[in-house]
Design a protein around this motif. Structure first.
Motif, short mmCIF file in Angstrom:
data_model
loop_
_atom_site.label_atom_id
_atom_site.label_comp_id
_atom_site.label_asym_id
_atom_site.label_seq_id
_atom_site.Cartn_x
_atom_site.Cartn_y
_atom_site.Cartn_z
N MET A 1 1.13 6.81 -2.30
CA MET A 1 1.18 7.02 -3.76
C MET A 1 2.36 6.26 -4.36
SD MET A 1 -0.03 10.96 -4.34
CE MET A 1 0.63 11.78 -2.92
N LYS A 2 3.47 6.23 -3.63
CA LYS A 2 4.65 5.50 -4.13
C LYS A 2 4.40 3.99 -4.15
CE LYS A 2 7.93 8.88 -2.42
NZ LYS A 2 8.93 9.18 -1.38
N SER B 1 2.29 10.46 0.62
CA SER B 1 3.34 10.30 -0.39
C SER B 1 3.74 8.83 -0.50
CB SER B 1 4.58 11.12 -0.02
OG SER B 1 4.26 12.45 0.09
N ALA C 1 2.27 3.44 -7.19
CA ALA C 1 3.03 3.65 -8.43
C ALA C 1 4.08 2.55 -8.64
CB ALA C 1 3.72 5.02 -8.39
#
Lengths: 426, 290
Positions: A233-234, A230, A237
């Motif tokens: 991915m952050k 997670s 992003a």
């Protein structure tokens, strides 16, 4: 008359022959060094190993000069287990008291892992007046306690990096990255434990917020976390250019593997304890190339050719134990502590605790971490040049499996290399 | 990010399922709560590591030997210790937890600490799935788990030992009248549960390192999933793994990773309040109805 002199001579000769073993035994009385630590953890295990190594070196030269005699060191250790999760502080304190009472050490080395155990243990150490050179627990609160009541706590010293200096190094690395590449977007990841939370918060407050960095995310991970997808991915992003990890759990190596496997275009620079030693390359399947790690002290699993004795120390350790050192925190200051203690005893000319403590405070020694001096809180002074102070070292894992010092500049052997997909912004 | 979270949530669920399936199988058949389960997981990983690094046995052969060894230790534990306290739930829990502690702390005592203890990944590669990078080991874990569940189903439904397992699980006394040796079957179930812990270790451990402390984490995860799913229910464990696995990853992404540990505990509490026997459990169904 002649008969009397002859009898007296024979009597004296007889007495001296009888007494000689006792005299020899007294001459060889060892000076006991107590090592209360968590031997079930790599920092404690390797710390104890380097104490034995240093003691062997000193004893091979005859021991410590005390007045007109040479006395060897003897090591006594106890596992106080305070590093293990769930072990209450009083249990660690019992271990500390036990080694003091049972083994009657002239000094203690390494000491508690957890700062709360150290802070509570300081009163036991003060009560029994045993000098201690701590090399793991890092809270500056112990220094504050010493400064508040220097007479009571004069026996307690810290040779390793403390939390303030760790923050200083991490901030310096971030500033260096900003200066070199223009990066100013960071994602902070820390283990959800007091020291890591405090370190991350201090860096954010005292550097990122003031220096105009954008903190894309700041997350705390429980000890034992097995998946960091997670966060990766952050990072992607949010466009973070730098990931600042602060972890000392074994599972944190998974973070680096996922950073590599998920091809995250951000520089991973911070502290992940499993990355410290050369074994990390094999452990993490050669998936850690590009990661930058702070080893708390030069000589702890990483040396520098610019400080030759740090390389000699690591080579001697590998030769003695048949494998390289892996702990990036503890072994170097522990090794140095044995020599600091030996020199202090020699200068004091006795094993009186007050005299030893007074001499330790005057330490001015150059060794594997650089130059060691203590401040008024009995903390070894760390800065950026081994000629003037003790130093930590910041290295980067390269794709060929080698570690290259990149910071501080006084010991740097190479420049930081960026991961694929990340370009400088200046 | 949503799709990526779904992908990793599915993988997380499969890992939880692998960690719990052996514990559940043993309990479902023999009623033994094997609290040494996490220790068997670590035991197997260390044995594989020792075979590879000390004797030079190839990785896959080491893994197979380690699974067989762990299964053997499970059988020995039942034959010499659990058989004496079988049916006394508290004694079983204390005995198995004690054995688990001995195994784990013995490794710590022997100096198995540090990061050098790890197992290699099967295939070193990454793929892009729905715009998210996923490493090959995680994909293999999913495939492996599906195959394992299918094989277990075939074993339980189409072999004589499997049918005996079901017989004992349904009604031990009736099974005895059919000549099924309940102690033998219970021993096999404990042994097979241990083997499943070893299989889980073989595929999951390469994601990180082998650490003694992880033995306790594996036990907690297995317990959480089994309690939510309903102790002894394979379907329940599968559903619970998905519930917990998805809840953990979505909490990570959208709330914060420091809440992740709480998710499992809250799920356990909620299930215990609403349906004490778990989502598909049968243990207390009668009392619940009354």
């Amino acid at each position: 008359m002649e008969k009397r002199i002859c009898s007296l001579t024979i009597f004296l000769a007889f007495v001296s022959v009888l007494a000689s073993p006792f005299v020899a035994a007294h001459a060889a009385d060892p000076i006991v060094i107590g090592v209360p630590t968590s031997t079930g953890f790599v920092e404690g295990k390797e710390g104890l190993a380097v104490v034995e190594m240093a003691v062997e070196e000193i004893n091979a030269k005859g021991g410590v000069t005390l007045g007109s005699e040479k006395r060897p060191f003897k090591v006594e250790s106890i596992d106080i287990r305070d590093a293990a999760p769930g072990v209450p502080v009083p249990e660690a304190l019992l271990g500390l008291e036990k080694i003091i009472l049972d083994k009657k050490p002239s000094a203690l080395l390494i000491g508690p892992f957890r700062s709360e155990a150290l802070l509570a243990g300081m009163d036991i150490i003060a009560k029994y007046k045993v000098p201690m050179l701590g090399t793991i627990a890092m809270s500056p609160a112990s220094e504050a306690k010493i400064k508040k009541d220097p007479d009571k706590y004069k026996y307690i010293f810290r040779t390793c990096l403390n939390a303030k200096y760790l923050v200083k190094y991490l901030v310096a690395v971030m500033a260096f990255v900003n200066k070199e590449f223009g990066f100013n977007k960071v994602f902070i990841m820390n283990q959800d434990v007091a020291w890591a939370r405090a370190t991350a918060d201090l860096i954010k407050k005292h550097y990122f917020d003031k220096a105009g960095w954008q903190v894309v995310g700041h997350e705390a991970y429980p000890t034992g976390t097995l998946d960091f997808s997670s966060a990766m991915m952050k990072v992607r992003a949010g466009g973070a250019q730098v990931i600042l990890p602060i972890f000392d759990m074994p599972q944190s190596g998974i973070l680096v593997k996922q950073w590599n496997a998920m091809k995250v275009p951000a520089l991973l620079a911070g502290f992940i304890s499993p990355l410290a030693g050369p074994g990390a390359w094999k452990t993490f399947d050669a998936k850690i190339g590009g990661a930058i790690n702070v080893n708390f002290e030069l000589g702890s699993a990483m040396g520098s050719p610019k400080v030759p004795c740090s390389m000699d120390f690591l080579a001697a350790y590998e030769k003695k134990y048949g494998k390289p050192m892996e702990a990036g925190h503890g072994p170097a200051p522990t090794y140095e502590s044995v020599y600091i203690l030996a020199e202090a005893i020699e200068r004091a000319g006795s094993i009186d605790p007050d005299a030893i403590a007074a001499e330790i405070a005057k330490t001015d020694r150059t060794g594997v971490m650089g130059k060691i001096k203590f401040d008024d809180g009995h903390q070894a002074i760390f800065d950026m040049d081994p000629k003037d102070s003790a130093v930590a070292c910041v290295f980067q894992w390269r794709e060929d499996g080698k570690r290259v010092n990149v910071f501080p500049q006084a010991i740097a052997d190479g420049k930081i290399q960026l991961p694929a997909g990340l370009k400088p912004v200046k | 990010m949503f799709v990526g979270t779904v992908v990793y949530a599915l993988i997380n669920s499969v890992i939880l399922l692998l960690m719990a399936i052996g514990f559940n199988l043993t309990f479902g058949i023999s009623g033994v709560s094997n609290f040494a389960y996490g220790a068997f997981y670590i035991l197997s990983a260390f044995v594989t590591w020792m075979l590879m690094n000390w004797i030079g046995v190839p990785y896959f052969l080491s893994a197979v030997l380690s699974i067989i060894f762990t299964a053997f230790i499970g059988a020995v534990m039942y034959r010499f210790i659990l058989i004496r306290v079988r049916g006394q739930v508290l004694s079983e829990v204390i005995a198995t937890f004690g054995i688990g502690l001995i195994i784990l702390e013995f490794f710590r005592y022997l100096g198995f600490v540090g990061i050098e203890y790890s197992l290699p990944v099967f295939i070193d590669h990454s793929f892009v799935i729905a715009g998210t990078y996923v490493d090959m080991q995680r994909i293999l874990i999913v495939v492996f788990c599906i195959v394992l569940i299918l094989l277990l189903w075939l074993f339980i439904h189409h072999t004589s030992i499997g049918l005996a397992f079901r017989g004992i699980a349904q009604d031990e006394r009736t099974a005895l009248t059919f000549g099924i040796d309940s102690d033998w079957i219970a021993m096999l179930s404990v042994s097979m549960g241990a083997a499943l812990a070893a299989i889980a270790a073989t595929v999951v451990v390469p994601l990180g390192t082998i650490s003694v402390g992880e033995g306790y984490d594996v036990l907690i995860n297995a317990l959480a999933v089994c309690i939510i799913g309903g102790l002894g229910s394979t379907g329940g464990v599968i559903v619970a793994s998905l519930v917990v696995g998805f809840a953990q990853r979505f909490t990570d992404t959208y709330i914060g990773p420091h809440w992740t540990m709480i998710v499992s505990l809250v799920a356990i509490l909620l299930v215990l309040i609403v349906k004490p026997s778990g989502l598909y459990g049968k243990q207390k169904e009668l009392e619940e109805r009354i």
